[in-house]
Design a protein around this motif. Structure first.
Motif, PDB file in Angstrom:
ATOM      1  N   GLU A  39       0.832  -1.199   0.000  1.00 51.16           N
ATOM      2  CA  GLU A  39       0.000   0.000   0.000  1.00 51.16           C
ATOM      3  C   GLU A  39       0.871   1.257   0.000  1.00 51.16           C
ATOM      4  OE1 GLU A  39      -3.204   2.112   2.974  1.00 51.16           O
ATOM      5  OE2 GLU A  39      -3.112  -0.079   2.933  1.00 51.16           O
ATOM      6  N   ASP A  40       1.947   1.235   0.765  1.00 52.12           N
ATOM      7  CA  ASP A  40       2.865   2.373   0.816  1.00 52.12           C
ATOM      8  C   ASP A  40       3.488   2.630  -0.551  1.00 52.12           C
ATOM      9  OD1 ASP A  40       4.375   4.379   2.403  1.00 52.12           O
ATOM     10  OD2 ASP A  40       6.087   3.139   1.784  1.00 52.12           O
ATOM     11  N   ARG A  41       3.946   1.554  -1.215  1.00 52.59           N
ATOM     12  CA  ARG A  41       4.528   1.711  -2.560  1.00 52.59           C
ATOM     13  C   ARG A  41       3.506   2.293  -3.530  1.00 52.59           C
ATOM     14  NH1 ARG A  41       6.799  -3.356  -1.460  1.00 52.59           N
ATOM     15  NH2 ARG A  41       5.173  -4.360  -2.671  1.00 52.59           N
ATOM     16  N   PHE A  42       2.255   1.830  -3.439  1.00 53.51           N
ATOM     17  CA  PHE A  42       1.194   2.326  -4.311  1.00 53.51           C
ATOM     18  C   PHE A  42       1.027   3.837  -4.138  1.00 53.51           C
ATOM     19  CE2 PHE A  42      -3.231   3.650  -4.697  1.00 53.51           C
ATOM     20  CZ  PHE A  42      -3.527   3.276  -5.993  1.00 53.51           C
ATOM     21  N   TRP A  43       0.903   4.278  -2.885  1.00 53.87           N
ATOM     22  CA  TRP A  43       0.667   5.700  -2.640  1.00 53.87           C
ATOM     23  C   TRP A  43       1.880   6.543  -2.995  1.00 53.87           C
ATOM     24  CZ3 TRP A  43      -3.824   7.534  -2.877  1.00 53.87           C
ATOM     25  CH2 TRP A  43      -4.909   6.801  -2.441  1.00 53.87           C
ATOM     26  N   ARG A  44       3.087   6.040  -2.714  1.00 53.64           N
ATOM     27  CA  ARG A  44       4.279   6.792  -3.090  1.00 53.64           C
ATOM     28  C   ARG A  44       4.329   6.994  -4.601  1.00 53.64           C
ATOM     29  NH1 ARG A  44       8.715   7.129   0.616  1.00 53.64           N
ATOM     30  NH2 ARG A  44       8.176   6.073   2.555  1.00 53.64           N
ATOM     31  N   HIS A  46       1.869   6.995  -6.787  1.00 53.14           N
ATOM     32  CA  HIS A  46       0.829   7.890  -7.281  1.00 53.14           C
ATOM     33  C   HIS A  46       1.003   9.323  -6.791  1.00 53.14           C
ATOM     34  CE1 HIS A  46      -0.898   4.053  -8.376  1.00 53.14           C
ATOM     35  NE2 HIS A  46      -1.608   4.718  -9.255  1.00 53.14           N
ATOM     36  N   LEU A  47       1.497   9.501  -5.585  1.00 52.08           N
ATOM     37  CA  LEU A  47       1.712  10.857  -5.086  1.00 52.08           C
ATOM     38  C   LEU A  47       2.884  11.514  -5.807  1.00 52.08           C
ATOM     39  CD1 LEU A  47       1.078  10.368  -1.278  1.00 52.08           C
ATOM     40  CD2 LEU A  47      -0.404  11.514  -2.933  1.00 52.08           C
ATOM     41  N   ILE A  48       3.933  10.754  -6.085  1.00 52.12           N
ATOM     42  CA  ILE A  48       5.073  11.305  -6.820  1.00 52.12           C
ATOM     43  C   ILE A  48       4.633  11.685  -8.228  1.00 52.12           C
ATOM     44  CG2 ILE A  48       7.294  10.696  -7.882  1.00 52.12           C
ATOM     45  CD1 ILE A  48       7.863   9.092  -5.287  1.00 52.12           C
ATOM     46  N   GLY A  52       4.563  15.489  -9.756  1.00 51.71           N
ATOM     47  CA  GLY A  52       5.248  15.824 -11.000  1.00 51.71           C
ATOM     48  C   GLY A  52       4.312  16.491 -11.989  1.00 51.71           C
ATOM     49  N   GLU A  53       3.101  16.007 -12.071  1.00 52.20           N
ATOM     50  CA  GLU A  53       2.127  16.601 -12.988  1.00 52.20           C
ATOM     51  C   GLU A  53       1.733  17.988 -12.498  1.00 52.20           C
ATOM     52  OE1 GLU A  53      -1.076  13.838 -13.328  1.00 52.20           O
ATOM     53  OE2 GLU A  53       0.139  12.388 -14.429  1.00 52.20           O
TER      54      GLU A  53
END
Length: 60
Positions: A39-44, A46-48, A52-53
């Motif tokens: 879950e942490d990898r998923f959020w990192r 998507h948040l990164i 960037g966008e």
């Protein structure tokens, strides 16, 4: 850790019918930790991507 005990409480029959209740708890704990890391990898990721966008559209 709280999730482990909540899960164990909800699955007491599985816990106590296990040949090794301690081993059962360790396996559940390992699964819960892996689930949190996933879950942490998923959020990192998507948040990164979102950061960037956001920087791209704000001219930064």
């Amino acid at each position: 850790m709280q999730e482990l005990f909540a899960f164990a409480w909800e699955h007491q029959a599985d816990l106590w019918s296990s040949a090794s209740p301690t081993g059962w708890l360790y396996r559940v704990l390992r699964y819960k930790v892996l689930e949190l890391l996933k879950e942490d990898r998923f959020w990192r990721k998507h948040l990164i991507r979102a950061a960037g966008e956001d920087a791209r559209f704000s001219g930064g």
